[in-house]
Design a protein around this motif. Structure first.
Motif, PDB file in Angstrom:
ATOM      1  N   ARG A  88      -6.829   2.848  -3.614  1.00  7.79           N
ATOM      2  CA  ARG A  88      -8.252   2.894  -3.931  1.00  7.79           C
ATOM      3  C   ARG A  88      -9.066   2.769  -2.647  1.00  7.79           C
ATOM      4  N   TYR A 118       0.822  -1.218   0.000  1.00 13.41           N
ATOM      5  CA  TYR A 118       0.000   0.000   0.000  1.00 13.41           C
ATOM      6  C   TYR A 118       0.853   1.265   0.000  1.00 13.41           C
ATOM      7  N   SER A 119       2.092   1.185   0.499  1.00 16.89           N
ATOM      8  CA  SER A 119       2.950   2.377   0.451  1.00 16.89           C
ATOM      9  C   SER A 119       3.448   2.644  -0.951  1.00 16.89           C
ATOM     10  N   GLN A 120       3.485   1.612  -1.792  1.00 13.97           N
ATOM     11  CA  GLN A 120       3.966   1.785  -3.153  1.00 13.97           C
ATOM     12  C   GLN A 120       2.874   2.282  -4.100  1.00 13.97           C
ATOM     13  N   LEU A 121       1.618   2.240  -3.647  1.00 16.34           N
ATOM     14  CA  LEU A 121       0.528   2.730  -4.489  1.00 16.34           C
ATOM     15  C   LEU A 121       0.482   4.250  -4.431  1.00 16.34           C
ATOM     16  N   SER A 122       0.481   4.872  -5.589  1.00 17.64           N
ATOM     17  CA  SER A 122       0.456   6.346  -5.637  1.00 17.64           C
ATOM     18  C   SER A 122      -0.875   6.889  -5.120  1.00 17.64           C
ATOM     19  N   ALA A 123      -1.947   6.186  -5.444  1.00 18.95           N
ATOM     20  CA  ALA A 123      -3.275   6.618  -4.990  1.00 18.95           C
ATOM     21  C   ALA A 123      -4.070   5.368  -4.612  1.00 18.95           C
TER      22      ALA A 123
END
Length: 1045
Positions: free
Chosen positions: A458, A451-456
């Motif tokens: 969902r 989840y830290s690697q997701l830019s945004a």
């Protein structure tokens, strides 16, 4: 086919089956390979067994669990083939085999398809154990271990013989047919054909003619012989003939079926498919595997004509069947048959049909009968139906098909983190360890990374109650799983399914949970505290629970696996003495105002001395409001039990710290369970009397619910005291007996408190009469100035010195005491026969030698002690249950004779009973030390211990029947040398406290049992992917070792 070719083909069949082939299946296996039968009759042999025994160079035969097994004889030409076959993978799901350690009386499986898992031990007896949950398939009738192999298989039935008055086999068919009809009346549900000869022999004291077995399939008016559907067993089921359909006018009304309706008609032509006993293999078998000896309940004089049995001899009234099932359902680990009459009478207020004990076969439709002691046919264990084993538990709130359920841990006492305790029946906790907290930590690290690697990330669309989400922890990088509980305007209430608490947060905090993070079960689960069900909302209980448990890592004992949520006992082991949190919470209910306050220099009249212990401590009851209230409630309970006709009060789940009732001198009294010896025998303490005892679980009763709260409020009325100026320690038996005779149960005693110490021990001066309270008139002064009060030395003065026999195989026999048991015969029926002869009048021999396999054979074992590959101790797995039963008998016998003087002159090299950690063991004396200690060797476990000579008792004859179970062993396949400490540790980690398979290389015989030795290969078959040969691991260690193990 020539004889040589036939032998080669037979050898090929046997070599392909490393676990052996049952003689009843051998014909079928041979025919499947060659298309022909083994021509034993053509070769002039009366039976297949006789022919096989005539060719020992081809076939090696063994009797395994009462069934004759055939193995390929190993010769030089085929040795390499045998070795390859032996290394083949064995099935880990063989029916009837357990990969777990279970040293308790097993729960018999009455249903044909039952999940069966491990049972539990008390914390004080915790041991490493392997757990397995597997499908067991059992026939409804008991498995007999001693039955002869059939002389010919049904699949090789010749043409029907010519009817004659006397058949060529030398038997009268009319007599045999009549007898078989009587047998099948007892087994209306069917009987395996392989067991018929044994049942026939036990009932009529004659062997069933082999020709009758051949003719049996043609006697359709007597029986029907059928092969079960969906089984590869080469055996047949024999049923009584199907009854003729009644005419419509006389057709009876079919009664409604209930779970307890006894079977009165045969099964349908397609019965459930029981599986045959699995041959011995490289799969450790449970010590509770069937090991029954031939029953004696069918024995009768040999009749010359058929003896018809009356209807009352082959049936039990329906009401009696229901009552017996009700009793057996309360004791899932089994019930001794000899205890039935008393238990039945007390529970249902009607006499038990005594003739049933003489003919236990009448109960075979209700329960299963086993004989754990081969030398005592009068002792049988009855097992009733059990419920299906449920290994899955979870939080009802978190029910969802997407996430797998949380499985119970394999450990006997797993560690848990107690998260929340809002009530005693809703304890939220998390299991600690591999597969639980460690797996959760790994998953949450992965979630944080993803989840830290997701830019945004969902957001969770349309949150609703029950939906799963990922939540990022406030002020940190951690991401955890949560479940939506309630949706508000702009906030939601979520429950953290892995951490066990709730929180209200903004909708924007909810992220969509990826499917990869749904594979791990929810880690937060619920349980209930055993013994506190009626006090779930008591403020004092909840406050105590909060302070002792919440937020702490504790040990948990799982009592009922099939309950949802499961019942548990919590233990805090961070102190020197373990704390039973359930028991402490229960004591929080006590009203201190019901106690008599204790003050130094105060004098108390009308004191009742209830017990004098062997160390000089005494227990007293003082006049108090609690004592009066206690007697009132106990009187009401007496009246309640007189009118009660139900089994609800029987204690079915004992555990340490449980409060219940037991009889003391004919009256019900409060007791607390202090220790468990298996599932049948336990130690208790009468809390209002200070009297310890060892009893069977059937002697206990639950406190009736109407009186439970009133009784728990009353503090224990027994105050622990000691006589001032007299040292507490090991008193002489004369001093203890004199004091007991002078003060116990006397109502005219008085006492004066001289000191209260930190150990809550009250130092008192005790007075027998109501006269002057001067110290010189006290019991203390009388004992201090008399010859009774002497510090015990190596030889106790005033006691006769027992004379010992010269034979090293003998030990003395104690003189039976006439002191009555305070339990009014509790356990008397199960005690070994008391020997009333004087010391040394009768010589006792050692137990028989343990039967060991021959070289090349396998044996399922449990490694109790492992020092290094050159020395470890094995126990035969299948006989461990017998050892548990024996040790329970020893506890009952010796604990009730605690004050009997032991041998004053302990001899080196002799066998005794010794008390070690609350249990009684059969031991060999190695050395007698001048300090009064004795070095002993536990003959059943292989451990060396130091015990006081006062804890030794003569080993009576009843406890010398079972062979000593500890076998000294050495690892084969490695060069013996001085092993390093590292090598010894590796070896212990692989084998100690584990069930393994031992392949015998050789047996080193000796005259004395403890000098025998076996050299074996050890194989660990617990892994699904491969078998581990331990000698291969140890061979990797270099030969040059610098440190001795």
């Amino acid at each position: 086919m020539s004889d040589d070719l036939m032998k080669k083909m037979l050898r090929a069949v046997l070599q392909a089956n490393k676990n052996g082939v049952s003689i009843t299946r051998l014909q079928g296996e041979y025919r499947s390979l060659t298309g022909e039968f083994i021509p034993d009759r053509k070769l002039g042999y009366p039976s297949l067994e006789c022919f096989l025994r005539s060719i020992p160079s081809v076939v090696r035969m063994e009797n395994r669990m009462g069934e004759i097994m055939c193995f390929a004889a190993v010769c030089q030409e085929t040795a390499h083939i045998a070795q390859l076959v032996a290394r083949q993978k064995s099935s880990k799901r063989a029916p009837g085999r357990s990969q777990m350690l279970n040293c308790r009386m097993r729960s018999k499986l009455a249903s044909n398809f039952v999940f069966y898992g491990r049972s539990r031990l008390s914390l004080s007896q915790s041991a490493s154990s392997e757990n397995g949950s597997f499908l067991n398939v059992f026939p409804r009738w008991p498995t007999l271990s001693s039955f002869p192999a059939l002389s010919i298989t049904i699949s090789n039935v010749p043409p029907p013989p010519t009817p004659k008055a006397l058949q060529p086999g030398g038997y009268n068919p009319q007599v045999v047919q009549s007898r078989i009809s009587e047998v099948l009346k007892k087994y209306c549900s069917g009987l395996w054909l392989s067991k018929l000869p044994s049942v026939y022999r036990d009932m009529y004291n004659q062997d069933l003619p082999g020709q009758a077995v051949i003719d049996l399939e043609n006697w359709t008016h007597i029986c029907s012989v059928e092969k079960p559907v969906s089984t590869n067993r080469a055996d047949r089921l024999v049923y009584p003939p199907q009854p003729k359909p009644p005419s419509p006018a006389l057709s009876p009304v079919k009664p409604p079926t209930t779970p307890y309706t006894p079977t009165t008609t045969p099964f349908s032509p397609t019965p459930p498919s029981p599986t045959s006993p699995t041959p011995p293999s490289l799969i450790p078998t449970s010590p509770t595997s069937p090991f029954l000896t031939s029953p004696t309940w069918m024995a009768s004089p040999t009749p010359t004509t058929p003896i018809p049995l009356s209807p009352t001899a082959v049936s039990i009234p329906v009401e009696g069947c229901l009552r017996l099932k009700e009793l057996l359902s309360k004791y899932s680990h089994g019930l001794w048959a000899h205890a039935l009459p008393k238990l039945y009478q007390e529970t249902f207020k009607v006499p038990f049909p005594e003739d049933i004990l003489a003919n236990l076969s009448l109960l075979l439709d209700i329960c299963t009968v086993e004989y754990p002691m081969a030398d005592n046919k009068k002792k049988a264990i009855l097992y009733g139906p059990t419920t299906e084993y449920k290994a899955k538990v979870g939080l009802p709130l978190n029910s969802t098909p997407m996430v797998p359920p949380l499985l119970l841990p394999k450990e006997e006492f797993p560690s848990v983190l107690v998260v929340e305790a809002s009530s005693t029946d809703q304890i939220i906790l998390r299991y600690i360890g591999e597969g639980y907290s460690q797996a959760l930590e790994t998953m949450e690290e992965s979630m944080s990374t993803v989840y830290s690697q997701l830019s945004a990330p969902r957001l969770l669309p349309f949150p609703s109650a029950g939906k799963l989400a990922a939540v990022k922890v406030e002020g940190g990088e951690e991401v955890v799983r949560a479940q939506v509980c309630e949706v508000m305007t702009d906030k939601v209430k979520v429950y953290y399914v892995d951490h066990g608490f709730s929180e209200v947060l903004s909708r924007t905090k909810l992220l969509e949970l990826q499917k990869d993070f749904l594979k791990l079960p929810f880690q937060a689960t619920t349980c209930t505290l055993a013994g506190l069900e009626q006090f779930s909302s008591e403020l004092s209980v909840l406050q105590t629970l909060e302070s002792l448990a919440v937020g702490k890592i504790l040990l948990v004992e799982l009592l009922q696996h099939d309950a949802d949520p499961p019942q548990v006992v919590l233990y805090d082991t961070s102190h020197d003495d373990e704390v039973n949190i359930n028991a402490v919470c229960l004591k929080a209910l006590q009203d201190k105002a019901m106690e008599n306050p204790l003050q130094v220099n105060s004098t108390y009249m009308n004191v009742s001395v209830t017990n004098v212990c062997s160390d000089g401590t005494i227990f007293c009851q003082l006049p108090s409001r609690g004592r009066v209230k206690l007697n009132e409630i106990l009187d009401k309970i007496e009246a309640f039990f007189i009118t009660q006709v139900t089994s609800e009060s029987l204690v079915s789940t004992p555990f340490c710290g449980k409060c219940c009732l037991a009889r003391y001198k004919g009256r019900w009294s409060r007791v607390e369970i202090t220790n468990l010896h298996g599932s049948r025998v336990l130690d208790i303490k009468f809390v209002d009397l200070g009297v310890p005892a060892s009893v069977e679980v059937i002697e206990l009763r639950e406190i009736p619910p109407p009186f439970l709260h009133e009784l728990m409020v009353i503090p224990p009325q027994a105050i622990k005291c000691c006589l001032a100026e007299l040292e507490v320690g090991v008193w002489t038996p004369e001093a203890v007996l004199w004091l007991r005779g002078a003060v116990v149960n006397s109502m005219d005693c008085s006492m004066k408190i001289s000191m209260l110490d930190e150990a809550k021990l009250v130092h008192i001066y005790l007075f027998i009469s109501k006269g002057s309270q001067d110290v010189t008139n006290s019991v203390n002064h009388q004992m201090a100035t008399s010859g009774l009060w002497k510090q015990p030395g190596p030889q106790k003065d005033g006691l006769p010195t027992p004379s010992f026999l010269d034979s090293p195989a003998c030990s003395p026999i104690p003189v039976s005491t006439n002191t009555p048991s305070p339990l009014d015969g509790a356990g008397d029926a199960s005690n070994p026969t008391l020997v009333t002869s004087a010391w040394g009048e009768k010589q006792l021999v050692l137990p028989p030698l343990l039967e060991l396999p021959q070289a090349g054979q396998n044996m399922d074992v449990y490694v109790s002690v492992a020092c290094h590959p050159g020395h470890f101790v094995l126990q035969p797995w299948q006989d461990l249950y017998k050892l548990v039963v024996l040790m329970g008998e020893m506890v009952l016998y010796y604990n009730q004779r605690e004050e009997t003087p032991g041998p004053g002159d302990v001899q080196k090299g002799e066998v005794y009973a010794a008390k070690v950690d609350h249990n009684w063991h059969r031991v060999l004396v190695n050395r007698v030390l001048s300090s009064g200690l004795v070095s002993v060797y536990e003959l059943d476990y292989g451990k060396h211990e130091l015990v006081s000579c006062t804890l030794l008792q003569p080993l009576i004859e009843s406890f010398r029947q079972l062979p000593f179970q500890g076998i000294t062993a050495q690892l084969a396949g490695v060069e013996q040398r001085v092993w390093s400490e590292a090598a010894s540790i590796v070896f212990r980690n692989h084998v100690e406290k584990k069930p393994l398979v031992a392949q015998v290389e050789c047996v080193v015989e000796a005259e004395l049992p403890w000098d025998r030795k076996v050299i074996v290969y050890l194989v660990d078959t617990s892994r699904e992917e491969t078998d581990i040969w331990v000698h291969n691991i140890m061979a990797d260690f270099p030969e040059e070792q610098s440190t001795a193990a």
